[in-house]
Design an enzyme around this catalytic site. Structure first.
Site, PDB file in Angstrom:
ATOM      1  N   GLU A  70     -21.670   4.768  14.237  1.00 12.61           N
ATOM      2  CA  GLU A  70     -21.086   3.612  13.546  1.00 12.61           C
ATOM      3  C   GLU A  70     -20.457   4.006  12.207  1.00 12.61           C
ATOM      4  O   GLU A  70     -19.321   3.648  11.922  1.00 12.61           O
ATOM      5  CB  GLU A  70     -22.144   2.530  13.306  1.00 12.61           C
ATOM      6  CG  GLU A  70     -21.575   1.375  12.500  1.00 12.61           C
ATOM      7  CD  GLU A  70     -22.467   0.157  12.423  1.00 12.61           C
ATOM      8  OE1 GLU A  70     -23.668   0.249  12.685  1.00 12.61           O
ATOM      9  OE2 GLU A  70     -21.927  -0.911  12.091  1.00 12.61           O
ATOM     10  N   ASP A  90     -26.312   4.092  16.335  1.00  8.31           N
ATOM     11  CA  ASP A  90     -26.279   3.104  15.258  1.00  8.31           C
ATOM     12  C   ASP A  90     -27.474   3.424  14.361  1.00  8.31           C
ATOM     13  O   ASP A  90     -28.628   3.217  14.747  1.00  8.31           O
ATOM     14  CB  ASP A  90     -26.396   1.675  15.808  1.00  8.31           C
ATOM     15  CG  ASP A  90     -26.121   0.666  14.714  1.00  8.31           C
ATOM     16  OD1 ASP A  90     -26.265   1.026  13.525  1.00  8.31           O
ATOM     17  OD2 ASP A  90     -25.766  -0.481  15.028  1.00  8.31           O
ATOM     18  N   ILE A  92     -28.580   2.083  11.611  1.00  7.64           N
ATOM     19  CA  ILE A  92     -29.350   0.864  11.301  1.00  7.64           C
ATOM     20  C   ILE A  92     -28.648  -0.290  12.008  1.00  7.64           C
ATOM     21  O   ILE A  92     -27.543  -0.677  11.626  1.00  7.64           O
ATOM     22  CB  ILE A  92     -29.436   0.583   9.782  1.00  7.64           C
ATOM     23  CG1 ILE A  92     -30.038   1.780   9.023  1.00  7.64           C
ATOM     24  CG2 ILE A  92     -30.262  -0.687   9.529  1.00  7.64           C
ATOM     25  CD1 ILE A  92     -30.267   1.551   7.520  1.00  7.64           C
ATOM     26  N   ASP A  93     -29.264  -0.804  13.050  1.00  8.59           N
ATOM     27  CA  ASP A  93     -28.718  -1.999  13.690  1.00  8.59           C
ATOM     28  C   ASP A  93     -29.508  -3.171  13.121  1.00  8.59           C
ATOM     29  O   ASP A  93     -30.735  -3.166  13.121  1.00  8.59           O
ATOM     30  CB  ASP A  93     -28.854  -1.944  15.212  1.00  8.59           C
ATOM     31  CG  ASP A  93     -28.117  -3.120  15.850  1.00  8.59           C
ATOM     32  OD1 ASP A  93     -26.954  -3.354  15.492  1.00  8.59           O
ATOM     33  OD2 ASP A  93     -28.722  -3.820  16.678  1.00  8.59           O
ATOM     34  N   THR A  95     -28.179  -4.324   9.945  1.00 11.66           N
ATOM     35  CA  THR A  95     -28.036  -3.928   8.534  1.00 11.66           C
ATOM     36  C   THR A  95     -28.211  -5.133   7.613  1.00 11.66           C
ATOM     37  O   THR A  95     -28.835  -5.029   6.556  1.00 11.66           O
ATOM     38  CB  THR A  95     -26.660  -3.257   8.294  1.00 11.66           C
ATOM     39  OG1 THR A  95     -26.587  -2.089   9.113  1.00 11.66           O
ATOM     40  CG2 THR A  95     -26.474  -2.849   6.846  1.00 11.66           C
ATOM     41  N   ASP A 219     -24.043  -0.565  19.225  1.00 16.92           N
ATOM     42  CA  ASP A 219     -24.996  -1.679  19.182  1.00 16.92           C
ATOM     43  C   ASP A 219     -25.740  -1.846  20.508  1.00 16.92           C
ATOM     44  O   ASP A 219     -26.843  -2.375  20.531  1.00 16.92           O
ATOM     45  CB  ASP A 219     -24.272  -3.004  18.890  1.00 16.92           C
ATOM     46  CG  ASP A 219     -23.633  -3.044  17.522  1.00 16.92           C
ATOM     47  OD1 ASP A 219     -24.302  -2.666  16.557  1.00 16.92           O
ATOM     48  OD2 ASP A 219     -22.453  -3.454  17.411  1.00 16.92           O
TER      49      ASP A 219
HETATM   50  C1  IPD Z   1     -24.610  -5.928  14.096  1.00 17.70           C
HETATM   51  C2  IPD Z   1     -25.834  -6.536  14.683  1.00 17.70           C
HETATM   52  C3  IPD Z   1     -25.611  -7.998  14.940  1.00 17.70           C
HETATM   53  C4  IPD Z   1     -24.426  -8.255  15.817  1.00 17.70           C
HETATM   54  C5  IPD Z   1     -23.197  -7.598  15.242  1.00 17.70           C
HETATM   55  C6  IPD Z   1     -23.444  -6.128  14.984  1.00 17.70           C
HETATM   56  P1  IPD Z   1     -24.983  -3.831  12.482  1.00 17.70           P
HETATM   57  O1  IPD Z   1     -24.776  -4.537  13.924  1.00 17.70           O
HETATM   58  O2  IPD Z   1     -26.173  -5.915  15.899  1.00 17.70           O
HETATM   59  O3  IPD Z   1     -26.721  -8.539  15.579  1.00 17.70           O
HETATM   60  O4  IPD Z   1     -24.191  -9.624  15.918  1.00 17.70           O
HETATM   61  O5  IPD Z   1     -22.142  -7.768  16.158  1.00 17.70           O
HETATM   62  O6  IPD Z   1     -22.300  -5.570  14.389  1.00 17.70           O
HETATM   63  O7  IPD Z   1     -23.730  -4.084  11.714  1.00 17.70           O
HETATM   64  O8  IPD Z   1     -26.174  -4.451  11.860  1.00 17.70           O
HETATM   65  O9  IPD Z   1     -25.160  -2.413  12.851  1.00 17.70           O
HETATM   66 CA    CA Z   2     -25.366  -0.488  11.932  1.00 21.17          CA
END
Ligand code: IPD
Ligand code: CA
Length: 273
Positions: A70, A90, A92-93, A95, A219
């Site tokens: 990412e 990813d 940190i999913d 974030t 993700d």
């Molecule tokens: C997000 C999260 C969120 C989702 C977004 C993603 P991130 O990833 O997974 O739940 O709705 O589409 O972008 O930015 O926290 O890595």
């Molecule tokens: Ca992320």
């Protein structure tokens, strides 16, 4: 017989645990936050550091392996998925949750070889939830086997969805239309703030179905293997096969449920990864 993929799995688990300690240590501390594609698409220095730790650690053992990360992508690296072993990361999913101190945040790592997912790991170090899967070997939470629910109809299903990280009016309109359409057709709607963890809740049988438009390969690449290995399905939200670079995903406990939802929802097609 001990394979190269077994070795990769052990090595990446070690790195993911190390990365988890950083997230654990930093989540409740003040952090510098900057925005990316929109004012609600956030990144911290820890997202970048964790991604570096994982990529450097894997590269030092497997110099030929490729990466789709990412934060590397945010820095301008092109997304390229070939038949070569490719790690989709990813760091940190969730974030936004990490920034706020909401403990639903995780590391998501998948290994694809010949464009097929071989390893999927989703680790929430705050709540100590380690979801793992290997192709053909089942799915696990902290080492114990997990399985999707037996739900086959929307009317008694728990739906996970997200409002995303985009302010694009067309995308928001599709999300609102879908919430409107679905709210009286399902048992309930939940949102954890992490696509990877939402999918793992389906794998665990705690929720039954999840879909989202506008997410990225990092993700859902790990989660979609975990949910399939837990006995569920991963498809494109319009009903066809899942395409990891399409920025669209639907994961469910059964194909019946997945197809019922796909026929009802307003579709949205973001620009591909
Ligand atoms: C997000 C999260 C969120 C989702 C977004 C993603 P991130 O990833 O997974 O739940 O709705 O589409 O972008 O930015 O926290 O890595
Ligand atoms: Ca992320």
């Amino acid at each position: 017989m001990f394979t190269v993929i077994d070795e990769c799995y052990i090595e990446v688990l070690r790195l993911v645990k190390q990365a988890g300690s950083i997230i654990n240590e930093k989540i409740y501390q003040p952090k510098e936050v900057v925005t990316k594609s929109s004012e609600i698409d956030l990144v911290t220095e820890w997202d970048q550091k964790v991604e570096k730790l994982l990529i450097n650690g894997i590269s030092s053992k497997y110099p030929d392996h490729k990466f789709i990360g990412e934060e590397s992508t945010a820095m301008g690296q092109k997304v390229e998925l070939t038949n070569a072993p490719t790690w989709i990361i990813d760091p940190i999913d969730g974030t936004m949750n990490f920034v706020h101190g909401l403990p639903h945040t995780c590391i998501s790592v998948a290994l694809l070889i010949n464009k097929t997912a071989e390893i999927g790991i989703v680790y929430n170090p705050i709540l100590d939830q380690l979801f793992t899967a290997r192709k053909g070997q089942g799915a696990f939470l902290n080492g114990a086997p997990i399985h999707v629910s037996d739900k086959k109809e929307l009317r008694n299903s728990l739906l996970m969805l997200e409002t995303g990280t985009s302010r694009d009016p067309e995308q928001l309109e599709a999300i609102l239309q879908n919430i409107n359409k679905l709210i009286t057709r399902v048992h309930g709607i939940r949102t954890l703030g992490s696509a990877a963890l939402n999918i793992c809740m389906v794998a665990l049988g705690g929720a039954d179905i999840y879909f989202e438009f506008g997410i990225h390969a990092w993700d859902f690449a790990a989660g979609e293997l975990i949910v399939r290995e837990a006995g569920g399905v991963s498809i494109d939200p319009a009903g066809g096969p899942l395409d990891v670079l399409s920025r669209r995903a639907l994961c469910a406990s059964s194909m019946e449920l997945a197809q019922e939802l796909s026929k009802l929802i307003t579709q949205y097609y973001p620009e591909r990864d």
